[in-house]
Design a protein around this motif. Structure first.
Motif, PDB file in Angstrom:
ATOM      1  N   LYS A 182     -61.996  12.232 -47.588  1.00 12.52           N
ATOM      2  CA  LYS A 182     -61.689  13.313 -48.548  1.00 12.52           C
ATOM      3  C   LYS A 182     -61.868  14.701 -47.923  1.00 12.52           C
ATOM      4  CE  LYS A 182     -66.243  13.401 -50.754  1.00 12.52           C
ATOM      5  NZ  LYS A 182     -66.741  14.468 -49.876  1.00 12.52           N
ATOM      6  N   ASP A 183     -62.685  14.781 -46.885  1.00 14.88           N
ATOM      7  CA  ASP A 183     -62.902  16.080 -46.236  1.00 14.88           C
ATOM      8  C   ASP A 183     -61.732  16.472 -45.336  1.00 14.88           C
ATOM      9  OD1 ASP A 183     -65.314  16.044 -47.463  1.00 14.88           O
ATOM     10  OD2 ASP A 183     -66.496  15.599 -45.670  1.00 14.88           O
ATOM     11  N   TYR A 184     -60.852  15.524 -45.048  1.00 17.77           N
ATOM     12  CA  TYR A 184     -59.820  15.794 -44.040  1.00 17.77           C
ATOM     13  C   TYR A 184     -58.387  15.604 -44.523  1.00 17.77           C
ATOM     14  CZ  TYR A 184     -63.954  15.671 -41.158  1.00 17.77           C
ATOM     15  OH  TYR A 184     -65.197  15.951 -40.655  1.00 17.77           O
ATOM     16  N   LEU A 185     -58.221  15.019 -45.701  1.00 26.67           N
ATOM     17  CA  LEU A 185     -56.873  14.754 -46.204  1.00 26.67           C
ATOM     18  C   LEU A 185     -56.525  15.719 -47.333  1.00 26.67           C
ATOM     19  CD1 LEU A 185     -55.885  12.326 -44.616  1.00 26.67           C
ATOM     20  CD2 LEU A 185     -55.806  11.023 -46.718  1.00 26.67           C
ATOM     21  N   THR A 186     -55.401  16.408 -47.202  1.00 29.65           N
ATOM     22  CA  THR A 186     -54.932  17.286 -48.270  1.00 29.65           C
ATOM     23  C   THR A 186     -53.754  16.606 -48.955  1.00 29.65           C
ATOM     24  OG1 THR A 186     -55.560  19.197 -46.939  1.00 29.65           O
ATOM     25  CG2 THR A 186     -54.067  19.605 -48.793  1.00 29.65           C
ATOM     26  N   HIS A 187     -53.914  16.295 -50.226  1.00 22.86           N
ATOM     27  CA  HIS A 187     -52.863  15.627 -50.985  1.00 22.86           C
ATOM     28  C   HIS A 187     -51.732  16.615 -51.267  1.00 22.86           C
ATOM     29  CE1 HIS A 187     -50.925  13.526 -54.290  1.00 22.86           C
ATOM     30  NE2 HIS A 187     -51.619  12.446 -53.946  1.00 22.86           N
ATOM     31  N   LEU A 188     -50.476  16.184 -51.047  1.00 20.63           N
ATOM     32  CA  LEU A 188     -49.352  17.113 -51.200  1.00 20.63           C
ATOM     33  C   LEU A 188     -48.529  16.859 -52.464  1.00 20.63           C
ATOM     34  CD1 LEU A 188     -48.196  17.403 -47.460  1.00 20.63           C
ATOM     35  CD2 LEU A 188     -49.667  18.945 -48.749  1.00 20.63           C
ATOM     36  N   GLY A 189     -49.100  16.094 -53.413  1.00 15.96           N
ATOM     37  CA  GLY A 189     -48.479  16.022 -54.744  1.00 15.96           C
ATOM     38  C   GLY A 189     -47.423  14.942 -54.927  1.00 15.96           C
ATOM     39  N   TYR A 190     -47.271  14.050 -53.970  1.00 16.23           N
ATOM     40  CA  TYR A 190     -46.262  12.988 -54.080  1.00 16.23           C
ATOM     41  C   TYR A 190     -46.829  11.672 -53.556  1.00 16.23           C
ATOM     42  CZ  TYR A 190     -42.578  16.317 -55.174  1.00 16.23           C
ATOM     43  OH  TYR A 190     -41.822  17.264 -55.787  1.00 16.23           O
ATOM     44  N   HIS A 191     -46.171  10.580 -53.940  1.00 19.62           N
ATOM     45  CA  HIS A 191     -46.484   9.260 -53.389  1.00 19.62           C
ATOM     46  C   HIS A 191     -45.203   8.634 -52.859  1.00 19.62           C
ATOM     47  CE1 HIS A 191     -50.421   9.635 -55.170  1.00 19.62           C
ATOM     48  NE2 HIS A 191     -50.774   8.480 -54.608  1.00 19.62           N
ATOM     49  N   VAL A 192     -45.373   7.749 -51.907  1.00 21.38           N
ATOM     50  CA  VAL A 192     -44.226   7.065 -51.324  1.00 21.38           C
ATOM     51  C   VAL A 192     -44.500   5.551 -51.351  1.00 21.38           C
ATOM     52  CG1 VAL A 192     -45.142   7.359 -48.961  1.00 21.38           C
ATOM     53  CG2 VAL A 192     -42.714   6.893 -49.283  1.00 21.38           C
ATOM     54  N   ALA A 193     -43.441   4.789 -51.603  1.00 24.88           N
ATOM     55  CA  ALA A 193     -43.566   3.330 -51.582  1.00 24.88           C
ATOM     56  C   ALA A 193     -42.380   2.757 -50.818  1.00 24.88           C
ATOM     57  CB  ALA A 193     -43.588   2.771 -53.008  1.00 24.88           C
ATOM     58  N   GLY A 194     -42.602   1.673 -50.116  1.00 27.65           N
ATOM     59  CA  GLY A 194     -41.506   1.020 -49.394  1.00 27.65           C
ATOM     60  C   GLY A 194     -41.680  -0.486 -49.440  1.00 27.65           C
ATOM     61  N   TRP A 195     -40.607  -1.211 -49.691  1.00 27.19           N
ATOM     62  CA  TRP A 195     -40.661  -2.662 -49.683  1.00 27.19           C
ATOM     63  C   TRP A 195     -39.288  -3.208 -49.303  1.00 27.19           C
ATOM     64  CZ3 TRP A 195     -40.509   0.379 -53.980  1.00 27.19           C
ATOM     65  CH2 TRP A 195     -39.542   0.122 -54.949  1.00 27.19           C
ATOM     66  N   MET A 196     -39.239  -4.482 -49.007  1.00 26.40           N
ATOM     67  CA  MET A 196     -37.970  -5.067 -48.577  1.00 26.40           C
ATOM     68  C   MET A 196     -37.413  -5.987 -49.656  1.00 26.40           C
ATOM     69  SD  MET A 196     -38.373  -5.690 -44.534  1.00 26.40           S
ATOM     70  CE  MET A 196     -39.896  -6.554 -44.559  1.00 26.40           C
ATOM     71  N   VAL A 197     -36.096  -5.975 -49.777  1.00 24.78           N
ATOM     72  CA  VAL A 197     -35.443  -6.850 -50.766  1.00 24.78           C
ATOM     73  C   VAL A 197     -34.312  -7.616 -50.070  1.00 24.78           C
ATOM     74  CG1 VAL A 197     -35.961  -5.320 -52.702  1.00 24.78           C
ATOM     75  CG2 VAL A 197     -33.812  -5.046 -51.492  1.00 24.78           C
ATOM     76  N   PRO A 198     -34.034  -8.846 -50.525  1.00 25.91           N
ATOM     77  CA  PRO A 198     -32.924  -9.589 -49.923  1.00 25.91           C
ATOM     78  C   PRO A 198     -31.575  -9.019 -50.361  1.00 25.91           C
ATOM     79  CG  PRO A 198     -33.999 -10.887 -51.642  1.00 25.91           C
ATOM     80  CD  PRO A 198     -34.768  -9.620 -51.532  1.00 25.91           C
ATOM     81  N   HIS A 199     -30.590  -9.130 -49.469  1.00 22.53           N
ATOM     82  CA  HIS A 199     -29.262  -8.596 -49.772  1.00 22.53           C
ATOM     83  C   HIS A 199     -28.623  -9.236 -50.999  1.00 22.53           C
ATOM     84  CE1 HIS A 199     -28.629  -5.865 -46.560  1.00 22.53           C
ATOM     85  NE2 HIS A 199     -29.033  -6.736 -45.658  1.00 22.53           N
ATOM     86  N   HIS A 200     -28.922 -10.521 -51.181  1.00 22.62           N
ATOM     87  CA  HIS A 200     -28.156 -11.234 -52.216  1.00 22.62           C
ATOM     88  C   HIS A 200     -28.405 -10.722 -53.635  1.00 22.62           C
ATOM     89  CE1 HIS A 200     -31.587 -13.522 -53.703  1.00 22.62           C
ATOM     90  NE2 HIS A 200     -31.923 -13.786 -52.458  1.00 22.62           N
ATOM     91  N   ILE A 201     -29.426  -9.885 -53.801  1.00 27.48           N
ATOM     92  CA  ILE A 201     -29.628  -9.338 -55.154  1.00 27.48           C
ATOM     93  C   ILE A 201     -28.603  -8.248 -55.448  1.00 27.48           C
ATOM     94  CG2 ILE A 201     -32.093  -9.903 -55.174  1.00 27.48           C
ATOM     95  CD1 ILE A 201     -32.604  -6.851 -54.836  1.00 27.48           C
TER      96      ILE A 201
END
Ligand SMILES: Cc1cc2nc3c(=O)[nH]c(=O)nc-3n(C[C@H](O)[C@H](O)[C@H](O)COP(=O)(O)OP(=O)(O)OC[C@H]3O[C@@H](n4cnc5c(N)ncnc54)[C@H](O)[C@@H]3O)c2cc1C
Length: 396
Positions: free
Chosen positions: A174-193
C-alpha cells in the motif's frame, strides 16, 4: 569482481533480461519463479523506439522476436449492433514490435537457461541482509517457501507490480502502489461460442469489453476494463473476481453476454487494478528492484521496454563498479529513473482513454480517433517518451 552470487525473483521480462546481462558480465545469477513452470500465454506487449529495440538487439533476441511478432492489429470500437465507430491503427497499440508476453518470456528463458540457475515453484519467504555497512563478507541470507536456505551476495526483485521482494525488503504494498481508478480483466474463450474474428471492443460509460487476439490458436483473448476505485477482494479468489466482472458487465450489450457467460468456465482469469508503482528509492542495502516491481504502470506505461532497459543498465552498472552494489545501485537509479518516470505517465490516461466516464466522453474519444492529426500527436508523444534515454555502453 565482488558480489557474484545474485538471486533474482521473477522469471518474466526483467528477471531473465537481468540474468542474461549478469551472466555475460561474469556474475552467477539464480532466478526463482513462484509459478511451477515458465508462464506462457497472456496478452501482447510492445516495444517502441530505437532504445527498446537496441536492448533487444544487444541481448541477441531481436530477430527471434521479429519472427514471433503479432504484426499489430487495428483495434475497432463498435456500437451495440457491432457497427464500427472508430479505430486505433496497429502502430498505436503494437508500437515498433509487438509480441505475446509469454513468447517474450520464453525467448528470454531459452537465451539464459544455460548460464542461469532457474528454480520454479518457489518464492522468497525471508530475507536477512547481514550488513550494516558495505562489508567484504556480508551477504543476504534467504529462506524460501520450500524451506530451502541459501546465501546470496545480492537479491533483485523482478517480481512485478505486486512484488514479493519489495514487500519483504521495503515494506507493505500500500505504501508503493497508487490506484489509478480502473480495473482490468482478461480471460480466454473458445472460438465456437461465436466471438468476433478481429480485435474489436465495445464501450459503455466507464466500461470496455472486447476481443484482443482471436487469430492465434483455438481460443480468443477477452479484455475487459472498467472504472472502479480500490475493490475489497482476495487476490487468490478467482470465483469472487469472476463474480465482480460478471456483475459489472451484466448491463452491457453487443456480444458481452456471450463473453461473460464463457467467463464462468474460463480456466484462468487475469484480474487486477490499474496502478502505478512509486518507490522513492529502488534499493535497500543489498536488495534492489527492477521492472514493474520498481516502476510499473499496469497499462500504457511502456513497462516492458522499461523493464529490459532497467535490467540492462542494472547489470552494466554492477559490472562497471566491479560488483560494488552501493555504487552500482545508485548509478542504475540515476541513469534510469527520469526516463521510466516519464514513461509511467503514459499509464495515467489509459483508463480515461479506453473507457471514458460518460457516453458523451466515449463519443468525443471516437471523434478524436478519426482525426489523423490527433493520432499522429498521440503516437509521437509515446515515441518521444520511449526514446527518452541514451542507452549506456558498458565494457565487455
Ligand atoms: C493486460 C496487460 C497488457 C499490457 N500491455 C502492455 C503493452 O502493450 N506494452 C507494454 O510495454 N507493457 C504492457 N503491459 C505491462 C507489462 O506486462 C509489464 O510492464 C512487464 O511484463 C513487466 O515485466 P516484469 O518482468 O517487471 O514483471 P512481470 O511481467 O509482472 O513478471 C513478474 C514475474 O514475477 C513472478 N512472481 C510474482 N511473485 C513472485 C514471487 N513471490 N516469487 C517469485 N516470482 C514471483 C511472476 O510470476 C512473473 O513471472 C501490460 C500489462 C497488462 C496487465
Amino acid at each position: 569482481m565482488r558480489n557474484k552470487r545474485i538471486l533474482i525473483s521473477g522469471a518474466s521480462v526483467a528477471g531473465p533480461t537481468l540474468a542474461y546481462w549478469l551472466a555475460r558480465r561474469g556474475f552467477e545469477p539464480t532466478v526463482v519463479e513462484v509459478a511451477p513452470a515458465l508462464r506462457g500465454g497472456g496478452y501482447a506487449v510492445d516495444f517502441r523506439s530505437s532504445a527498446h529495440l537496441a536492448v533487444l538487439d544487444r541481448t541477441g533476441i531481436l530477430d527471434d522476436l521479429r519472427a514471433l511478432a503479432t504484426g499489430g492489429t487495428t483495434w475497432t470500437f463498435v456500437d451495440d449492433a457491432g457497427n464500427p465507430l472508430a479505430a486505433l491503427p496497429p502502430e498505436f497499440t503494437g508500437g515498433d514490435l509487438e509480441v505475446a508476453r509469454g513468447d517474450l518470456a520464453r525467448v528470454l528463458y531459452e537465451r539464459t537457461r544455460d548460464t542461469t540457475e532457474y528454480v520454479f515453484g518457489d518464492s522468497i519467504a525471508t530475507l536477512t541482509d547481514t550488513t550494516a555497512s558495505d562489508h567484504a563478507d556480508a551477504c543476504v541470507q534467504v529462506e524460501f517457501e520450500s524451506g530451502t536456505k541459501r546465501t546470496f551476495d545480492l537479491v533483485i526483485g523482478a517480481d512485478g507490480l505486486h512484488s514479493n521482494t519489495r514487500e519483504l525488503a521495503f515494506g507493505p504494498e500500500k505504501d508503493y502502489l497508487t490506484h489509478l481508478g480502473y480495473h482490468v480483466a482478461g480471460w480466454m474463450v473458445p472460438h465456437h461460442i461465436g466471438v468476433p474474428e478481429a480485435r474489436i471492443a465495445h464501450n459503455v460509460a466507464g466500461k470496455l469489453i472486447g476481443v484482443l487476439d482471436s487469430r492465434r490458436g483455438p481460443t480468443a483473448d477477452v479484455f475487459a476494463f472498467f472504472a472502479a476505485g480500490p475493490l475489497d477482494h482476495d487476490r487468490r479468489d478467482v470465483a469472487g473476481q469472476k463474480r465482480i466482472v460478471a456483475d459489472v458487465f451484466a448491463d452491457v450489450g453487443w456480444v458481452a453476454p456471450t463473453l461473460i457467460e464463457a467467463l464462468a468456465d474460463a480456466p484462468e482469469l487475469y484480474f487486477d487494478a490499474i496502478a502505478r508503482v512509486d518507490v522513492p528509492r529502488w534499493s535497500a542495502g543489498r536488495v534492489a528492484l527492477v521492472g514493474d516491481a520498481a516502476y510499473g504502470a499496469t497499462l500504457g506505461g511502456m513497462g516492458t521496454g522499461s523493464a529490459v532497459i532497467g535490467a540492462y543498465v542494472l547489470a552494466g552498472e554492477l559490472a562497471a563498479a566491479g560488483g560494488n552494489h552501493v555504487v552500482a545501485f545508485d548509478r542504475y537509479e540515476r541513469a534510469v529513473r527520469d526516463f521510466v518516470t516519464e514513461c509511467q505517465k503514459g499509464g495515467e490516461d489509459t483508463g480515461a482513454f479506453l473507457a471514458p466516464a460518460t457516453a458523451d466522453a466515449v463519443a468525443v474519444r471516437n471523434v478524436m480517433l478519426g482525426d489523423p492529426a490527433v493520432l499522429a500527436h498521440l503516437l509521437a508523444e509515446g515515441e518521444a517518451r520511449a526514446a527518452g534515454i541514451t542507452l549506456p555502453d558498458y565494457p565487455g
